[in-house]
Motif scaffolding. Structure first.
Motif, PDB file in Angstrom:
ATOM      1  N   ALA A  82       0.818  -1.219   0.000  1.00  0.00           N
ATOM      2  CA  ALA A  82       0.000   0.000   0.000  1.00  0.00           C
ATOM      3  C   ALA A  82       0.847   1.262   0.000  1.00  0.00           C
ATOM      4  N   GLY A  83       2.121   1.153   0.380  1.00  0.00           N
ATOM      5  CA  GLY A  83       2.984   2.337   0.440  1.00  0.00           C
ATOM      6  C   GLY A  83       3.807   2.571  -0.808  1.00  0.00           C
ATOM      7  N   ILE A  84       3.749   1.665  -1.773  1.00  0.00           N
ATOM      8  CA  ILE A  84       4.510   1.852  -3.015  1.00  0.00           C
ATOM      9  C   ILE A  84       3.807   2.899  -3.884  1.00  0.00           C
ATOM     10  N   PRO A  85       4.526   3.893  -4.390  1.00  0.00           N
ATOM     11  CA  PRO A  85       3.875   4.906  -5.248  1.00  0.00           C
ATOM     12  C   PRO A  85       3.234   4.276  -6.479  1.00  0.00           C
ATOM     13  N   THR A  86       2.125   4.851  -6.896  1.00  0.00           N
ATOM     14  CA  THR A  86       1.402   4.289  -8.044  1.00  0.00           C
ATOM     15  C   THR A  86       2.204   4.396  -9.335  1.00  0.00           C
ATOM     16  N   VAL A  87       3.095   5.393  -9.426  1.00  0.00           N
ATOM     17  CA  VAL A  87       3.910   5.495 -10.640  1.00  0.00           C
ATOM     18  C   VAL A  87       4.848   4.297 -10.751  1.00  0.00           C
ATOM     19  N   VAL A  88       5.295   3.740  -9.613  1.00  0.00           N
ATOM     20  CA  VAL A  88       6.136   2.545  -9.649  1.00  0.00           C
ATOM     21  C   VAL A  88       5.323   1.360 -10.172  1.00  0.00           C
ATOM     22  N   TYR A  89       4.093   1.242  -9.685  1.00  0.00           N
ATOM     23  CA  TYR A  89       3.214   0.199 -10.227  1.00  0.00           C
ATOM     24  C   TYR A  89       2.997   0.393 -11.726  1.00  0.00           C
ATOM     25  N   GLY A  90       2.864   1.648 -12.155  1.00  0.00           N
ATOM     26  CA  GLY A  90       2.674   1.916 -13.572  1.00  0.00           C
ATOM     27  C   GLY A  90       3.867   1.476 -14.405  1.00  0.00           C
ATOM     28  N   PHE A  91       5.087   1.788 -13.929  1.00  0.00           N
ATOM     29  CA  PHE A  91       6.283   1.334 -14.631  1.00  0.00           C
ATOM     30  C   PHE A  91       6.344  -0.195 -14.667  1.00  0.00           C
ATOM     31  N   PHE A  92       6.018  -0.817 -13.548  1.00  0.00           N
ATOM     32  CA  PHE A  92       6.035  -2.285 -13.488  1.00  0.00           C
ATOM     33  C   PHE A  92       5.027  -2.879 -14.466  1.00  0.00           C
ATOM     34  N   ALA A  93       3.852  -2.272 -14.547  1.00  0.00           N
ATOM     35  CA  ALA A  93       2.833  -2.780 -15.467  1.00  0.00           C
ATOM     36  C   ALA A  93       3.238  -2.582 -16.917  1.00  0.00           C
ATOM     37  N   ALA A  94       3.800  -1.420 -17.225  1.00  0.00           N
ATOM     38  CA  ALA A  94       4.137  -1.119 -18.620  1.00  0.00           C
ATOM     39  C   ALA A  94       5.371  -1.869 -19.101  1.00  0.00           C
ATOM     40  N   LEU A  95       6.375  -2.042 -18.241  1.00  0.00           N
ATOM     41  CA  LEU A  95       7.650  -2.611 -18.668  1.00  0.00           C
ATOM     42  C   LEU A  95       7.782  -4.097 -18.390  1.00  0.00           C
ATOM     43  N   THR A  96       6.977  -4.644 -17.477  1.00  0.00           N
ATOM     44  CA  THR A  96       7.132  -6.053 -17.107  1.00  0.00           C
ATOM     45  C   THR A  96       5.875  -6.863 -17.385  1.00  0.00           C
ATOM     46  N   VAL A  97       4.747  -6.429 -16.832  1.00  0.00           N
ATOM     47  CA  VAL A  97       3.528  -7.229 -16.931  1.00  0.00           C
ATOM     48  C   VAL A  97       2.972  -7.213 -18.350  1.00  0.00           C
ATOM     49  N   ALA A  98       2.892  -6.038 -18.961  1.00  0.00           N
ATOM     50  CA  ALA A  98       2.321  -5.952 -20.307  1.00  0.00           C
ATOM     51  C   ALA A  98       3.102  -6.792 -21.325  1.00  0.00           C
ATOM     52  N   PRO A  99       4.444  -6.702 -21.383  1.00  0.00           N
ATOM     53  CA  PRO A  99       5.166  -7.601 -22.304  1.00  0.00           C
ATOM     54  C   PRO A  99       4.988  -9.075 -21.964  1.00  0.00           C
ATOM     55  N   ALA A 100       4.926  -9.407 -20.648  1.00  0.00           N
ATOM     56  CA  ALA A 100       4.729 -10.815 -20.277  1.00  0.00           C
ATOM     57  C   ALA A 100       3.364 -11.321 -20.739  1.00  0.00           C
ATOM     58  N   VAL A 101       2.336 -10.503 -20.586  1.00  0.00           N
ATOM     59  CA  VAL A 101       0.999 -10.896 -21.062  1.00  0.00           C
ATOM     60  C   VAL A 101       0.999 -11.055 -22.572  1.00  0.00           C
ATOM     61  N   ARG A 102       1.628 -10.130 -23.275  1.00  0.00           N
ATOM     62  CA  ARG A 102       1.651 -10.194 -24.735  1.00  0.00           C
ATOM     63  C   ARG A 102       2.400 -11.438 -25.224  1.00  0.00           C
ATOM     64  N   ASN A 103       3.529 -11.752 -24.590  1.00  0.00           N
ATOM     65  CA  ASN A 103       4.299 -12.933 -25.002  1.00  0.00           C
ATOM     66  C   ASN A 103       3.570 -14.229 -24.651  1.00  0.00           C
ATOM     67  N   ALA A 104       2.859 -14.221 -23.502  1.00  0.00           N
ATOM     68  CA  ALA A 104       2.154 -15.438 -23.101  1.00  0.00           C
ATOM     69  C   ALA A 104       1.030 -15.767 -24.076  1.00  0.00           C
ATOM     70  N   PHE A 105       0.287 -14.781 -24.503  1.00  0.00           N
ATOM     71  CA  PHE A 105      -0.807 -15.041 -25.442  1.00  0.00           C
ATOM     72  C   PHE A 105      -0.301 -15.260 -26.865  1.00  0.00           C
TER      73      PHE A 105
END
Length: 462
Positions: A279-302
């Protein structure tokens, strides 16, 4: 004397008022034969004098600080030449900014007229007089009020009763401020939304399927359709929020059950703080994590299954947002489950139920109102999130229920509409207030639903 030394001096006066008044009350008690002859303890006499010393002085300081800048500005304007006083509002504001900067001693490029230099010197003189007068008045009020309070101390004075009344009044004032601010926000959003709905029909706004708020400034302008159908925004908001809740609610609720019912004290003391760090992690950090890590992983998995996924998808944003709001569900659910009386657990176990049956049939139903409140808080957090959606889901207003495509949300569009220099008379800017009003109505509806659920289950289990 500037503000910080003034407040420090005022704090010293408040402390002296407390000490002298408490000592006076002790002296009167000793003369009468003990503290039992006082209406209140000496502590309350000191606190009452401190409050008398602090409140009037702080009130004078607040009122003076709210008015002094406007008064000084009017005095400086009155001494400007007639031609400069009749300048347009924008040019006059720029001129006053130059005068204020010169009076503050800031070095500016370019030459200034003698009138501006004279006004800056005059403003500097007024500022010095203002600072000295404010300091003298505030400290004088504090000293006089403290002396009056010290003189009025007597064994018959009900200091504790007066302090309780003062604190009750302060609490009422705080509650009133919260209510007034809330009402002000609602009315400001409502009035601007009404102006928007005069230009755009409410049916087109709520049911329209095309969102393109770029309004044309000229009749021949290209690429400015001015379509305000918000249905794609509502769909995107609900889609991302639903994905987030599918991640956060089961994970948060199960982790809360484990920490409250199964984990030993050592594991709980380690896991719960680590979980709440999310809950204390800034949302911009979550945004970077989503854009640079999760989104490519989802795209490669599908991609392994031949399914095309957008580079910015609702699925990536929703998953990361769900991870972010897990603590909102788990912490509140953990506290509520731990607050269930032990007698209910013991009664269920005594009747032969297993631990898991007790959790499912007794503890969860009893704690359901608090769990619903935590889930509602998580839903509100998901609906109001902006940064993760901007970085991971994009800005495209697509009307789709496919989580693999790019979507946008209401909050993202509100930020986009209000960024930069905008005219508040245009439907493009007023659309942000209409979107905000819609969010307010949706949140209010969620509150009513939650209250209905809480009331129903409280009647069943109390």
């Amino acid at each position: 004397m500037t503000l910080t030394p003034l407040l420090a001096t005022l704090a010293v006066l408040i402390f002296l008022a407390y000490q002298f008044s408490r000592h006076r009350a002790n002296s009167q008690a000793i003369a009468l034969g003990g503290q039992r002859y006082l209406s209140s303890l000496p502590l309350y006499y000191g606190m009452l004098a401190a409050i008398w010393c602090a409140l009037p002085a702080l009130l004078v300081l607040l009122l003076w600080s709210m008015a002094d800048e406007w008064v000084i500005t009017q005095l400086v304007l009155a001494q400007l030449p007639e031609t400069e006083q009749q300048m347009p509002a924008a040019e006059l504001s720029l001129l006053l900014s130059s005068v204020q900067n010169l009076a503050a001693g800031q070095s500016l490029y370019g030459e200034h007229s003698p009138a501006v230099l004279a006004a800056a010197q005059q403003m500097q003189h007024y500022l010095q007089i203002n600072l000295m007068a404010k300091t003298v008045l505030v400290l004088a009020v504090a000293v006089v009020a403290g002396v009056i309070a010290w003189v009025k101390i007597s064994p018959a004075l009900k200091a504790r009763y007066q302090i309780e009344k003062i604190f009750a009044g302060l609490l009422l004032l705080a509650a009133s401020v919260a209510i007034v601010v809330t009402v002000g926000i609602v009315f400001s959003v409502l009035l601007e939304s009404i102006r928007f709905f005069h230009a755009v029909p409410i049916t087109d706004f709520l049911l329209g399927s095309h969102w393109s708020p770029q309004t044309a400034l000229r009749a021949d302008q290209v690429g400015a359709s001015g379509s305000f159908g918000a249905l794609p925004l509502f769909t995107g908001t609900l889609l991302i929020s639903a994905i987030a809740m599918l991640v956060a609610v089961p994970t948060g609720l199960m982790s809360a059950i484990y920490l409250a019912e199964y984990a030993n004290r050592r594991v709980r003391n380690i896991v719960k703080p680590l979980l709440e760090i999310l809950a204390g992690i800034p949302t911009v950090v979550y945004g970077f994590f989503a854009a640079l890590t999760v989104a490519p992983a989802v795209r490669n998995a599908f991609a392994h299954y031949g399914i095309e996924v957008s580079s910015e998808s609702a699925l990536a944003a929703g998953v990361v947002m769900g991870v972010m709001i897990i603590p909102f569900v788990s912490s509140l659910a953990d506290d509520v489950i731990s607050a269930v009386p032990s007698s209910m657990r013991d009664g269920s176990l005594g009747l032969g139920a297993t631990h898991s049956e007790t959790i499912k049939r007794v503890i969860i139903p009893a704690a359901l109102p608090g769990i619903v409140g935590g889930i509602l808080l998580a839903v509100s957090r998901a609906i109001g999130e902006t940064m993760i959606v901007v970085m991971a889901a994009g800005l495209a207003a697509n009307l789709t229920a496919n989580p693999l495509e790019s979507v946008t949300t209401v909050t993202v569009q509100i930020v986009t509409l209000l960024v930069g220099d905008q005219e508040f008379d245009s439907p493009k800017t007023l659309a942000a207030f209409a979107l905000g009003l819609t969010l307010f109505v949706v949140t209010l509806g969620l509150n009513f639903i939650a209250l209905h659920v809480v009331k129903r289950y409280r009647e069943q289990y109390e």
